[in-house]
Write a protein that holds these residues in place. Structure first.
Motif, PDB file in Angstrom:
ATOM      1  N   ILE A  21       0.795  -1.255  -0.052  1.00  0.00           N
ATOM      2  CA  ILE A  21       0.014   0.072  -0.058  1.00  0.00           C
ATOM      3  C   ILE A  21       0.809   1.351  -0.104  1.00  0.00           C
ATOM      4  O   ILE A  21       0.592   2.157  -0.806  1.00  0.00           O
ATOM      5  N   GLY A  22       1.892   1.228   0.832  1.00  0.00           N
ATOM      6  CA  GLY A  22       2.828   2.553   0.699  1.00  0.00           C
ATOM      7  C   GLY A  22       3.394   2.666  -0.482  1.00  0.00           C
ATOM      8  O   GLY A  22       3.353   3.890  -0.829  1.00  0.00           O
ATOM      9  N   ARG A  23       3.896   1.451  -1.209  1.00  0.00           N
ATOM     10  CA  ARG A  23       4.547   1.907  -2.255  1.00  0.00           C
ATOM     11  C   ARG A  23       3.537   2.422  -3.310  1.00  0.00           C
ATOM     12  O   ARG A  23       3.859   3.328  -4.153  1.00  0.00           O
ATOM     13  N   ARG A 161      -7.528 -13.939  -0.043  1.00  0.00           N
ATOM     14  CA  ARG A 161      -6.291 -13.212  -0.948  1.00  0.00           C
ATOM     15  C   ARG A 161      -6.913 -12.670  -2.193  1.00  0.00           C
ATOM     16  O   ARG A 161      -6.138 -11.678  -2.539  1.00  0.00           O
ATOM     17  N   ALA A 162      -7.887 -13.179  -2.780  1.00  0.00           N
ATOM     18  CA  ALA A 162      -8.351 -12.619  -4.067  1.00  0.00           C
ATOM     19  C   ALA A 162      -9.040 -11.249  -3.840  1.00  0.00           C
ATOM     20  O   ALA A 162      -8.697 -10.264  -4.614  1.00  0.00           O
ATOM     21  N   GLU A 163      -9.660 -11.015  -2.492  1.00  0.00           N
ATOM     22  CA  GLU A 163     -10.026  -9.781  -2.091  1.00  0.00           C
ATOM     23  C   GLU A 163      -8.900  -8.804  -1.987  1.00  0.00           C
ATOM     24  O   GLU A 163      -9.014  -7.766  -2.292  1.00  0.00           O
ATOM     25  N   VAL A 164      -7.991  -9.350  -1.354  1.00  0.00           N
ATOM     26  CA  VAL A 164      -6.800  -8.400  -1.061  1.00  0.00           C
ATOM     27  C   VAL A 164      -6.166  -8.007  -2.503  1.00  0.00           C
ATOM     28  O   VAL A 164      -5.707  -6.657  -2.531  1.00  0.00           O
ATOM     29  N   LEU A 168      -6.166  -3.921  -3.493  1.00  0.00           N
ATOM     30  CA  LEU A 168      -4.858  -3.479  -3.839  1.00  0.00           C
ATOM     31  C   LEU A 168      -4.963  -2.891  -5.471  1.00  0.00           C
ATOM     32  O   LEU A 168      -4.354  -1.820  -5.650  1.00  0.00           O
ATOM     33  N   ALA A 169      -5.337  -3.777  -6.099  1.00  0.00           N
ATOM     34  CA  ALA A 169      -5.240  -3.351  -7.728  1.00  0.00           C
ATOM     35  C   ALA A 169      -5.980  -2.106  -7.746  1.00  0.00           C
ATOM     36  O   ALA A 169      -5.940  -1.315  -9.050  1.00  0.00           O
ATOM     37  N   ALA A 170      -7.078  -1.861  -7.270  1.00  0.00           N
ATOM     38  CA  ALA A 170      -8.105  -0.896  -7.238  1.00  0.00           C
ATOM     39  C   ALA A 170      -7.620   0.524  -6.942  1.00  0.00           C
ATOM     40  O   ALA A 170      -8.211   1.448  -7.239  1.00  0.00           O
ATOM     41  N   LEU A 174       0.877   5.607  -8.035  1.00  0.00           N
ATOM     42  CA  LEU A 174       1.449   6.721  -7.474  1.00  0.00           C
ATOM     43  C   LEU A 174       1.284   7.704  -8.689  1.00  0.00           C
ATOM     44  O   LEU A 174       1.135   8.721  -8.753  1.00  0.00           O
ATOM     45  N   ASP A 175       1.762   7.146 -10.067  1.00  0.00           N
ATOM     46  CA  ASP A 175       1.756   7.608 -11.070  1.00  0.00           C
ATOM     47  C   ASP A 175       0.425   8.293 -11.812  1.00  0.00           C
ATOM     48  O   ASP A 175       0.154   8.848 -12.883  1.00  0.00           O
ATOM     49  N   GLU A 176      -0.675   7.467 -11.414  1.00  0.00           N
ATOM     50  CA  GLU A 176      -1.962   7.667 -11.834  1.00  0.00           C
ATOM     51  C   GLU A 176      -2.704   8.785 -11.204  1.00  0.00           C
ATOM     52  O   GLU A 176      -3.718   9.328 -11.743  1.00  0.00           O
TER      53      GLU A 176
END
Length: 178
Positions: A21-23, A161-164, A168-170, A174-176
């Motif tokens: 998350i931080g990254r 894990r799938a929900e995680v 995270l993908a959503a 940082l560049d978006e």
């Protein structure tokens, strides 16, 4: 979302997710275990822990990977978001068991230069495996309370894990963000 608490039972993947998350968001990640344990598995005294955490949480941006019971009130006062890893017991315990065995065999440091040993990992009341068994229900109740009550920061519960991975993908990379 500039101050994020990742919470869950021992072995649920809090540190890994908090670092990701931080990254992803460009926020500083702080490993709580590194701050709360000195070399030789000497715990930082509770009053000192509260002072360390209070200073860290005073910042405008952070991601932390735990909230120890005697100072989680400080984190709740400042967090914008709680990400709860509400995984089934078999999943988090299995992950913890694999991680523990791997760290013992490979002599990988756990936190702040400390190492797990066979004796510590499997035959001690200080064992993370023992702690998982005895804290699972309490931590699960706590994060579910946070999720269900408007008295706490927004809380997202991730139950697989799938929900995680989807959550995270959503997140905006940082560049978006502009």
């Amino acid at each position: 979302m500039r101050r994020i608490l990742v919470y869950g039972v021992t072995g649920s993947g809090k540190s890994t997710l908090a670092a990701l998350i931080g990254r992803r968001l460009g926020l500083p990640y702080h490993s709580i275990d590194d701050l709360m344990w000195r070399p030789g598995w000497v715990p930082v005294p509770e009053a000192e822990q509260r002072a360390i955490i209070k200073e860290l949480l005073a910042g405008d941006e952070w991601v932390i990977d735990a909230a120890y019971g005697f100072w989680h009130d400080l984190a709740l006062e400042r967090a914008d978001l709680i990400v709860g890893l509400d995984l089934p017991r078999h999943r988090s315990y299995g992950q913890l068991l694999r991680r523990t065995v791997t760290q013992v065999v490979r002599r990988t440091p756990t936190c702040n230069g400390n190492y797990e040993t066979w004796r510590l990992a499997f035959f001690s009341r200080e064992s993370m495996l023992w702690f998982h068994v005895h804290s699972f229900a309490r931590k699960r109740r706590r994060m579910r309370l946070w999720h269900s009550s408007p008295d706490f920061p927004e809380t997202v519960l991730l139950r697989s894990r799938a929900e995680v991975h989807r959550w995270l993908a959503a997140l905006p990379a940082l560049d978006e963000r502009s």
